[in-house]
Design a protein around this motif. Sequence first.
Motif, PDB file in Angstrom:
ATOM      1  N   ILE A 140     -20.735  20.892  45.767  1.00  0.00           N
ATOM      2  CA  ILE A 140     -20.361  22.308  45.734  1.00  0.00           C
ATOM      3  C   ILE A 140     -19.712  22.666  44.398  1.00  0.00           C
ATOM      4  O   ILE A 140     -20.042  23.694  43.783  1.00  0.00           O
ATOM      5  CB  ILE A 140     -19.405  22.635  46.904  1.00  0.00           C
ATOM      6  CG1 ILE A 140     -20.068  22.290  48.243  1.00  0.00           C
ATOM      7  CG2 ILE A 140     -19.006  24.106  46.862  1.00  0.00           C
ATOM      8  CD1 ILE A 140     -21.345  23.046  48.518  1.00  0.00           C
ATOM      9  N   SER A 153     -28.540  26.974  50.041  1.00  0.00           N
ATOM     10  CA  SER A 153     -28.571  25.932  51.071  1.00  0.00           C
ATOM     11  C   SER A 153     -29.451  26.311  52.253  1.00  0.00           C
ATOM     12  O   SER A 153     -29.872  25.444  53.021  1.00  0.00           O
ATOM     13  CB  SER A 153     -27.149  25.628  51.557  1.00  0.00           C
ATOM     14  OG  SER A 153     -26.605  26.730  52.260  1.00  0.00           O
ATOM     15  N   VAL A 208     -20.250  23.163  58.406  1.00  0.00           N
ATOM     16  CA  VAL A 208     -20.059  23.782  57.086  1.00  0.00           C
ATOM     17  C   VAL A 208     -18.584  23.758  56.699  1.00  0.00           C
ATOM     18  O   VAL A 208     -18.241  23.664  55.514  1.00  0.00           O
ATOM     19  CB  VAL A 208     -20.607  25.227  57.101  1.00  0.00           C
ATOM     20  CG1 VAL A 208     -20.319  25.947  55.790  1.00  0.00           C
ATOM     21  CG2 VAL A 208     -22.104  25.219  57.386  1.00  0.00           C
ATOM     22  N   SER A 227     -18.726  21.829  53.293  1.00  0.00           N
ATOM     23  CA  SER A 227     -18.858  22.755  52.164  1.00  0.00           C
ATOM     24  C   SER A 227     -17.567  23.497  51.823  1.00  0.00           C
ATOM     25  O   SER A 227     -17.276  23.731  50.647  1.00  0.00           O
ATOM     26  CB  SER A 227     -19.966  23.786  52.457  1.00  0.00           C
ATOM     27  OG  SER A 227     -21.205  23.147  52.614  1.00  0.00           O
ATOM     28  N   GLY A 282     -23.805  28.208  56.730  1.00  0.00           N
ATOM     29  CA  GLY A 282     -23.550  28.287  55.297  1.00  0.00           C
ATOM     30  C   GLY A 282     -23.513  29.716  54.792  1.00  0.00           C
ATOM     31  O   GLY A 282     -22.650  30.084  53.988  1.00  0.00           O
ATOM     32  N   THR A 316     -19.581  31.153  54.338  1.00  0.00           N
ATOM     33  CA  THR A 316     -19.242  31.371  52.918  1.00  0.00           C
ATOM     34  C   THR A 316     -19.051  32.859  52.638  1.00  0.00           C
ATOM     35  O   THR A 316     -18.159  33.238  51.857  1.00  0.00           O
ATOM     36  CB  THR A 316     -20.322  30.790  51.994  1.00  0.00           C
ATOM     37  OG1 THR A 316     -21.603  31.320  52.349  1.00  0.00           O
ATOM     38  CG2 THR A 316     -20.359  29.283  52.067  1.00  0.00           C
TER      39      THR A 316
END
Length: 428
Positions: free
Chosen positions: A32, A49, A244, A248, A372, A376
């Motif tokens: 990342i 992703s 996630v 991430s 994702g 995010t």
Amino acid sequence: MSALTVRQVRRRYLTLYGLRWLPTGLMIPVMILLMQERGLSLPQIGLVSTAQGLLVLALELPTGGLADALGRRPVLLAAGVLNLASLALFAVADSFWLFFVVWALQGVYRALDSGPLESWYVDATLAADPEAEYERGLGYAGTVVGGAIAGGALLSGGLIALGPIGPVSALTVPVLAALVAQAAALVALVVLLVEERPATGFAALRASVVQAPRMIGQAVGLLRRSRVLLALVAVELFWGFGMVTFESLLPVRLAEVIGDPERAAALLGPANSAAWLASAAGAALTPLLLRWFGAAPGAALLRILQGVTVVGMGLFAGPVGVLVAYLACYAVHGASNPLHSGLLHRQVDGPYRTSVLSLNSMMAQPAGALGGVVLTALAAATSVSTAMVVGAVVLAVAAPLYLPAWLAGRRAAPAVEPTAVPVAAADR
């Protein structure tokens, strides 16, 4: 396969499994942060992703059926070559679309890689001894993967701490190391994975491609007939979305509480190493968890506990609290995977084993892609902490889906059977 003993099969499986996950350990601390270093925003990272998740969704079942029909060895070799290509491109990618291609290659790789090695191990073990308890090997695999990723992450952190090498940035060096590790894994696969196939060559490939849809249809038929299998596969929807948070968002959260992305990246190496050692320790507890709680209740409890640990990662102030919660999350993660895999294997006969594992993985990958994008975007719009708490709730609410497996286990006699159980018998 029958020429190998149970011990030889397990030793080869664990060796190949460890080598398969070593490149992942090298990549986790930098993946990342390297994309951020090369100009991608968090929402853009979430979008690229999705290429992986969408391709896994499209290819998971066809590749699983192909592995069951053609053989696990050629499919795993093709997967390894694609992973090598994706790592090479990742080392030089510097735009949104190049990273999109990287994740697309990863999607094809994951679809091909999902299940064949584990299926080979279970079938080879049962061929050597129909009464063998393959769950023990699955538990050992959790320990091995924890050690492999821990070692890779520790090495990654050390390489980052050494700083840049000429024109190669510090965050890029572990990617080059992952390339070397993947090449070694390919060589080991050629040498160690022995598989008996009735035919080889183009004719066998063509026959296998023709046969793959039937294998897929049989696997989907198992899913339709079994409430237990359907519920177990559905667990992966929630896990894929929620993972996630610790795969991430954790690097971003750690950089946030430390205030320096490069210091966070250097710290992530040993932190990931410790986390996967915790995962290995959790996997080693598999026999105790089976004895204390049973597979289904234990798996359900661990899903709830994992959600609690992710809440801790999102809400604790300071790097120490975040990292302690992170270690706890991976300990739970390592303990839950063998329990889930064992429950899944008991719902299927050997000929369709990889296809069913592909069904299971197919649920996790697109759910991960959705997570994702959603998490995010939520992190960018609100905060990383808020996104992690939402992901934690999603992880925990999967726990009741283990209830059908628990009820089926209580009705079964004996309660624990060392060999695979057909769906018709397991779900009466």
